[in-house]
Design an enzyme around this catalytic site. Structure first.
Site, PDB file in Angstrom:
ATOM      1  N   GLY A   1       0.808  -1.207   0.000  1.00  0.00           N
ATOM      2  CA  GLY A   1       0.000   0.000   0.000  1.00  0.00           C
ATOM      3  C   GLY A   1       0.840   1.255   0.000  1.00  0.00           C
TER       4      GLY A   1
ATOM      5  N   LYS B   1      -6.852  -3.757  -6.694  1.00  0.00           N
ATOM      6  CA  LYS B   1      -6.201  -2.450  -6.564  1.00  0.00           C
ATOM      7  C   LYS B   1      -7.259  -1.443  -6.130  1.00  0.00           C
ATOM      8  CE  LYS B   1      -2.988   0.485  -9.194  1.00  0.00           C
ATOM      9  NZ  LYS B   1      -2.326   0.648 -10.525  1.00  0.00           N
TER      10      LYS B   1
ATOM     11  N   ASP C   1       4.589   4.831 -20.157  1.00  0.00           N
ATOM     12  CA  ASP C   1       5.329   4.690 -18.897  1.00  0.00           C
ATOM     13  C   ASP C   1       5.877   3.274 -18.758  1.00  0.00           C
ATOM     14  OD1 ASP C   1       6.437   5.659 -16.540  1.00  0.00           O
ATOM     15  OD2 ASP C   1       4.726   5.029 -15.330  1.00  0.00           O
TER      16      ASP C   1
END
Length: 433
Positions: free
Chosen positions: A128, A149, A242
């Site tokens: 987390g 998620k 990315d």
């Protein structure tokens, strides 16, 4: 958002409708306190209603609408689902549990469900951050485990909301074994949850940190898989923007060449790319740093950085600060110095130079790169790894960006005259010699 749920279609025949069909069949809906039966077709863009002649009459656009499943005492033999639109609920029914499961599976591609506890049991927190948490969950019907998620609505910014939307939209388009799969999306007043493939063996960065360096054979196989994955992605009109070692999840404990690509928060549509400044320093294509228009070849450059890194165990662009790394990245001087490169073939180095060419016009597409001599070397493909052992070296850590753009990076942009809109930039650390 359109004010009316149902929109009229004029004279469009079913056989002329070329959308991908997720599911089709009879649904019941309530009208004047009675159930009425019609033929419906669900596609990625909406729900279509047919007349008795099977001609499409009306449709409802669906775009991440909230969907809830229920049973109703008024119709005890029916199974229902409700689509929320403009704060109103539109209810539909089927007459068997098997059918509601089929519609549920199809609707997971277009909507967001509301109650995750009806479908999944949370086993544990995997990891987390202040932005999101990842849980290990188990499907209550099949016992299959997944990664969940979760994004808390209290902590996510408008930029983060856009990133989550990007990820959902991209993953719903993607169907390929080298990419993480999105199964369902849940939304409540408190949070948004994505049900994804569970990959328990960490990232490629973590694997590289433990192994120090991959063999040339494995690096070649990874390069072929990455380029096949990018060829598919670009063919369906998406740019990842990315691609990096942290966004590649390992799917095998023993094999270094089995993986899935994840994290599509920065992805964009090729036909509607705003040339936003984004990416992770050390991986960013020079045309982005120079504030120039760019296309899918920015992913090819990032792929080159990954191949360079796994072959040598070090990044091509390094520095002791974010600013230093960005300056090295924008110069784009790719060198093959040090003992780590002594056992690597010239073909591999030539390939890396080719896909990391600072000029995107001279940089190959994914399909063009796949025919390179190195990727088709029969010796390597038959299993003759060409790599000398990595010599021991002292380790230092260099940093590159994650999250928001740093002051140092901002200064670099100002110095280079880059006034484009700034997307998400990420800070992470990587081992270097």
């Amino acid at each position: 958002m359109l004010s009316s749920f149902w929109l009229r279609i004029n004279h469009v025949k079913l056989e002329d409708f070329l959308e991908t069909i997720l599911i089709e069949g009879d649904l019941f809906y309530e009208k004047n306190n009675h159930l009425k039966q019609k033929y419906f077709i669900l596609t990625p863009n909406g729900l279509f209603r047919c007349g008795s002649d099977r001609i499409l009459r009306k449709y409802a656009e669906l775009n991440n609408n909230l969907i809830e499943f229920f049973t109703d005492d008024t119709y005890p033999s029916m199974f229902g689902f409700s689509i929320q639109y403009n704060s109103k609920n539109y209810d539909f029914f089927v007459d068997s549990e098997c059918l509601i499961l089929q519609w549920r599976m199809a609707l997971s591609h277009v909507g967001e469900f509301t109650n995750i506890d009806e479908d999944f049991f949370t086993i544990k927190l995997i990891e987390g951050t202040n932005k999101s948490q990842i849980y290990l969950v188990q499907d209550l019907r099949t016992s299959q485990v997944y990664a969940c998620k979760m994004f808390s609505k209290e902590t996510i910014s408008e930029r983060m909301k856009k990133s989550i939307t990007n990820e959902i939209q991209a993953l719903r388009l993607i169907n390929h074994p080298f990419y993480i799969k999105l199964y369902q999306v849940y939304e409540s007043q408190q949070d948004i949850k994505l049900i994804l493939d569970y990959c328990p063996y960490g990232t490629m960065l973590k694997r590289l940190s433990s192994k120090k360096q991959f063999t040339e054979k494995d690096s070649l196989i990874i390069a072929r898989k990455l380029l096949r994955a990018l060829s598919y992605l670009h063919d369906i009109g998406l740019i990842h923007r990315d691609l990096k070692l942290e966004n590649i999840l390992m799917t095998s404990e023993n094999s270094d060449t089995d993986f899935k690509i994840c994290d599509f928060g920065m992805s964009c549509d090729l036909s509607n790319c705003e040339n936003t400044f984004c990416g992770s320093p050390g991986y960013i294509a020079p045309e982005i740093l120079h504030n120039e228009a760019y296309d899918e070849k920015v992913d090819i450059f990032s792929c080159g950085v990954i191949i360079y890194s796994i072959l040598s165990g070090q990044m091509p662009f390094i520095g002791n600060s974010i600013n230093d790394i960005l300056k090295s990245n924008i110069k784009c001087s790719v060198k093959f110095n040090g003992k780590n490169w002594e056992g690597v073939s010239d073909k591999a180095k030539t390939f890396i130079r080719k896909i990391m060419n600072p000029n995107p016009l001279l940089r190959p597409s994914a399909e063009e790169a796949l025919i390179d001599n190195w990727l088709n070397d029969p010796c390597l493909l038959e299993g003759h790894a060409m790599l000398s052992p990595r010599s021991p070296a002292s380790e230092t850590w260099v940093y590159y960006v994650d999250g928001t753009f740093s002051e140092a990076a901002d200064h670099l942009l100002q110095a280079s005259g880059n006034k484009s809109s700034i997307g998400s930039i990420r800070v992470n650390k990587f081992r270097s010699n």
